[in-house]
Enzyme design. Structure first.
Site, PDB file in Angstrom:
ATOM      1  N   GLY A  94      19.721  79.107  32.172  1.00 54.86           N
ATOM      2  CA  GLY A  94      20.620  79.015  33.260  1.00 54.86           C
ATOM      3  C   GLY A  94      19.897  77.779  34.228  1.00 54.86           C
ATOM      4  O   GLY A  94      19.619  76.927  33.797  1.00 54.86           O
ATOM      5  N   SER A 179      19.083  77.990  25.391  1.00 54.60           N
ATOM      6  CA  SER A 179      20.000  77.312  26.205  1.00 54.60           C
ATOM      7  C   SER A 179      19.427  76.326  26.938  1.00 54.60           C
ATOM      8  O   SER A 179      18.775  75.354  26.478  1.00 54.60           O
ATOM      9  CB  SER A 179      20.637  78.504  27.040  1.00 54.60           C
ATOM     10  OG  SER A 179      21.665  78.055  27.895  1.00 54.60           O
ATOM     11  N   ASP A 257      36.175  81.951   4.262  1.00 55.72           N
ATOM     12  CA  ASP A 257      35.357  82.783   3.564  1.00 55.72           C
ATOM     13  C   ASP A 257      34.624  82.644   2.355  1.00 55.72           C
ATOM     14  O   ASP A 257      33.579  82.797   2.089  1.00 55.72           O
ATOM     15  CB  ASP A 257      36.092  84.284   3.744  1.00 55.72           C
ATOM     16  CG  ASP A 257      35.034  85.437   3.349  1.00 55.72           C
ATOM     17  OD1 ASP A 257      33.808  85.032   3.264  1.00 55.72           O
ATOM     18  OD2 ASP A 257      35.533  86.613   3.747  1.00 55.72           O
ATOM     19  N   ASP A 260      31.518  79.831   0.346  1.00 49.24           N
ATOM     20  CA  ASP A 260      30.262  80.025   0.098  1.00 49.24           C
ATOM     21  C   ASP A 260      29.813  80.791  -1.315  1.00 49.24           C
ATOM     22  O   ASP A 260      28.907  81.315  -1.313  1.00 49.24           O
ATOM     23  CB  ASP A 260      29.372  80.618   1.332  1.00 49.24           C
ATOM     24  CG  ASP A 260      30.106  81.950   1.686  1.00 49.24           C
ATOM     25  OD1 ASP A 260      30.812  82.446   1.086  1.00 49.24           O
ATOM     26  OD2 ASP A 260      29.765  82.268   2.924  1.00 49.24           O
ATOM     27  N   ASP A 264      33.214  87.828   2.109  1.00 54.55           N
ATOM     28  CA  ASP A 264      32.438  88.987   2.861  1.00 54.55           C
ATOM     29  C   ASP A 264      32.447  89.031   4.066  1.00 54.55           C
ATOM     30  O   ASP A 264      31.602  89.404   5.022  1.00 54.55           O
ATOM     31  CB  ASP A 264      30.843  88.604   2.535  1.00 54.55           C
ATOM     32  CG  ASP A 264      30.454  87.248   2.880  1.00 54.55           C
ATOM     33  OD1 ASP A 264      31.362  86.445   3.298  1.00 54.55           O
ATOM     34  OD2 ASP A 264      29.269  86.978   2.845  1.00 54.55           O
ATOM     35  N   ASP A 427      28.903  78.506  19.407  1.00 58.37           N
ATOM     36  CA  ASP A 427      28.474  78.300  20.939  1.00 58.37           C
ATOM     37  C   ASP A 427      29.621  77.799  21.744  1.00 58.37           C
ATOM     38  O   ASP A 427      30.085  76.641  21.254  1.00 58.37           O
ATOM     39  CB  ASP A 427      27.242  77.367  20.703  1.00 58.37           C
ATOM     40  CG  ASP A 427      26.705  77.232  22.185  1.00 58.37           C
ATOM     41  OD1 ASP A 427      27.324  77.542  23.344  1.00 58.37           O
ATOM     42  OD2 ASP A 427      25.364  76.918  22.231  1.00 58.37           O
ATOM     43  N   HIS A 464      26.608  81.789  22.337  1.00 60.52           N
ATOM     44  CA  HIS A 464      25.676  81.115  22.820  1.00 60.52           C
ATOM     45  C   HIS A 464      24.400  81.817  22.861  1.00 60.52           C
ATOM     46  O   HIS A 464      24.102  82.996  23.788  1.00 60.52           O
ATOM     47  CB  HIS A 464      25.976  80.753  24.291  1.00 60.52           C
ATOM     48  CG  HIS A 464      25.194  79.975  25.126  1.00 60.52           C
ATOM     49  ND1 HIS A 464      24.670  78.927  24.722  1.00 60.52           N
ATOM     50  CD2 HIS A 464      24.314  80.185  26.025  1.00 60.52           C
ATOM     51  CE1 HIS A 464      24.112  78.274  25.585  1.00 60.52           C
ATOM     52  NE2 HIS A 464      23.757  78.907  26.439  1.00 60.52           N
TER      53      HIS A 464
END
Length: 545
Positions: A94, A179, A257, A260, A264, A427, A464
């Protein structure tokens, strides 16, 4: 690249006499006390920590020449009685402004083995100002301390304090944070490569001024489709409702989904998903006026989301900050926070006082609202102020906030140091694509050999630093130590979901997941792919390919 030797443990020798033992310029130790082993509570989570000495102090105490406010670099260091020989600089996030507890909880959500528990001597600081508000941006030195100089000032002092406490300096030194803390770590990798053997940067805002300005631009986009709130100003949270974000997230899962190798409720191949998922074609469009039940998305809302995810451009068509990826984590509450709450309440003040030169005055800023400041911010005329210098602000925000030459980490590599970076794919404030692009540039700069000293791990679904539908609990500090001191390169990092029984439960996990689902976090650009057989809840059923 040389192989660094492992750290050797030691026992605390000097305890409450440290205030007298440390002689360092412009440094005042305000207290030193022995803390018994037991629970240490940070952000509501109690962690059992070992016996240690807690030292608090202040560096470079002064009065600001511009605003007349009092400034200093406040810090605390926790020195375990049974020390593992290592120093950990806990870079906080922050706006800083608080000396948060130096527990060393630096990777993953609700970590289970923070640095102090692992035996590190841990430093935490406020980065040179005593409140988490942006008004310190009026002081030229406080700006520089926040950007990079507090780390440079604190590091040698902390090492000297450790030497006084244990009779030897730390054998190995690490810096870690998420961050803005991740930005601190990336800046240290560039500016202070001689001081740190291991760098851990999470969701790093290493282009923070651009990201903060982009937040204001996002507010402008969302304001177009928001309904009026208090003072007849747009209520940004009405632009896209939680149900509508969930619709987008569910549609992303439906389309991506299986990329890969297994269905799942998790999208591991984020890059491939961007070519598979089409916001316009795949998300149902509303045909009736006023439909907001989460079954469809109005065309004007799709248009705004498409712009937001593509990222801002100026009138010349030049990209001003990297766009981001569509990921199921867009349904996370933290994602919405950064899109709707943060621009007027966090980013407006940061841009006004820290990331533009000259900064705003307090009177001018307080005469309006954060939202109005965001809506009035010009990407044509105000955005360039992050690169400007004006007396007495002789270093631009871009210069003091970002790592110089971030793709050239030769000094770090050449001394055998290592760097691990992680980033949540969902994020809501710092683009994971920006971080992936940095890794690509690093590889190119180092002739494709960057993986020998630096690796990036994208965390599917994570917002984030934590949260979202993700396996977001992991420890990267221990693997970093093994890499630095043992030469064991971390091809994968084990990550776990925080379901029932976790130290802090993640309420946003899909109901179909096991409470203890595990996944391997893969070194970019590899992704976790299902082996074809085995328990889909277990990381052992996946390989990085």
């Amino acid at each position: 690249m040389p192989q660094l030797a492992a750290a050797a443990p030691a026992t605390l020798q000097s305890r409450t006499s440290l205030a007298a033992d440390l002689v360092w310029p412009q440094t005042r130790i305000t207290s030193a006390e022995l803390v018994a082993p037991g629970p240490l509570t940070v952000q509501g989570l109690a962690t059992q920590v070992p016996a240690h000495c807690l030292v608090k102090g202040r560096m470079n105490e002064r009065t600001g020449p511009v605003d007349g406010a009092s400034y200093a670099i406040g810090f605390e260091v926790r020195l375990p009685v049974a020390w593992n020989g290592r120093f950990l600089h806990q870079a906080n996030g922050g706006l800083d402004g608080n000396v948060v507890t130096a527990l060393g909880a630096v990777s993953g959500a609700a970590p289970v083995a923070p640095g102090l528990v692992q035996g590190f001597a841990v430093l935490s600081s406020d980065a040179g100002h005593g409140a988490p508000t942006p008004f310190f941006g009026l002081d030229p030195q406080a700006r520089l301390d926040y950007g990079y100089q507090a780390v440079g000032t604190l590091t040698p002092m902390a090492k000297k304090l450790i030497q006084a406490a244990y009779g030897k300096a730390p054998d190995r030194s690490y810096i870690a944070g998420c961050s803005n803390g991740g930005r601190h770590a990336m800046v240290a990798a560039s500016r202070y490569a001689d001081q740190y053997d291991g760098v851990l940067a999470g969701n790093p805002g290493f282009h923070l001024p651009k990201a903060a300005a982009t937040q204001l631009w996002k507010a402008q986009q969302y304001a177009r489709i928001s309904t009026p709130g208090t003072n007849q100003q747009p209520d940004l949270a009405t632009a896209i409702t939680p149900a509508e974000f969930k619709l987008v997230g569910n549609t992303i899962v439906a389309r991506c989904d299986a990329l890969d190798g297994v269905v799942d409720q998790q999208v591991n191949d984020g890059a491939a998903c961007q070519a598979t998922f089409d916001l316009q074609a795949d998300v149902p469009s509303c045909t009736g006026a006023g439909t907001r039940d989460g079954t469809c998305l109005a065309p004007e809302r799709k248009a705004v989301l498409a712009r937001v995810f593509a990222g801002p451009r100026n009138g010349k068509g030049e990209a001003l900050y990297t766009g981001t990826w569509f990921d199921p984590g867009v349904a996370g509450s933290n994602f919405a926070f950064w899109h709707f709450n943060a621009p007027p309440n966090r980013d407006a003040g940061a841009v006004a006082f820290l990331f533009t030169s000259p900064p705003s005055t307090q009177a001018a800023f307080k005469d309006t609202t954060g939202l109005q400041y965001a809506l009035n911010f010009s990407m044509e005329t105000d955005y360039p102020k992050m690169f400007a210098t004006t007396p007495p602000y002789t270093e631009s925000a871009w210069s003091y906030m970002t790592p110089p030459n971030p793709s050239d980490l030769g000094p770090l590599r050449n001394r055998g140091a290592k760097m691990m970076v992680y980033h949540g794919v969902a994020d809501g404030v710092f683009s994971p694509v920006d971080t992936a692009n940095w890794m690509d540039r690093l590889q190119a700069r180092h002739q494709g050999d960057a993986a020998g000293f630096a690796r990036l791990y994208l965390v599917p679904g994570m917002n984030h630093c934590s949260g979202g539908p993700a396996t977001d609990q992991f420890d990267m500090l221990a693997p970093l130590v093994q890499w630095v001191e043992q030469g064991q390169a971390p091809d994968t990092v084990l990550a776990q979901a925080r379901g029932a029984g976790a130290n802090v439960v993640n309420a946003e996990l899909p109901a179909s997941w096991s409470a203890k689902r595990t996944r391997p976090l893969c070194a970019y650009p590899k992704v976790a792919r299902y082996n074809g057989t085995g328990d889909v809840e277990s990381a052992s059923s996946f390989s990085c390919k």
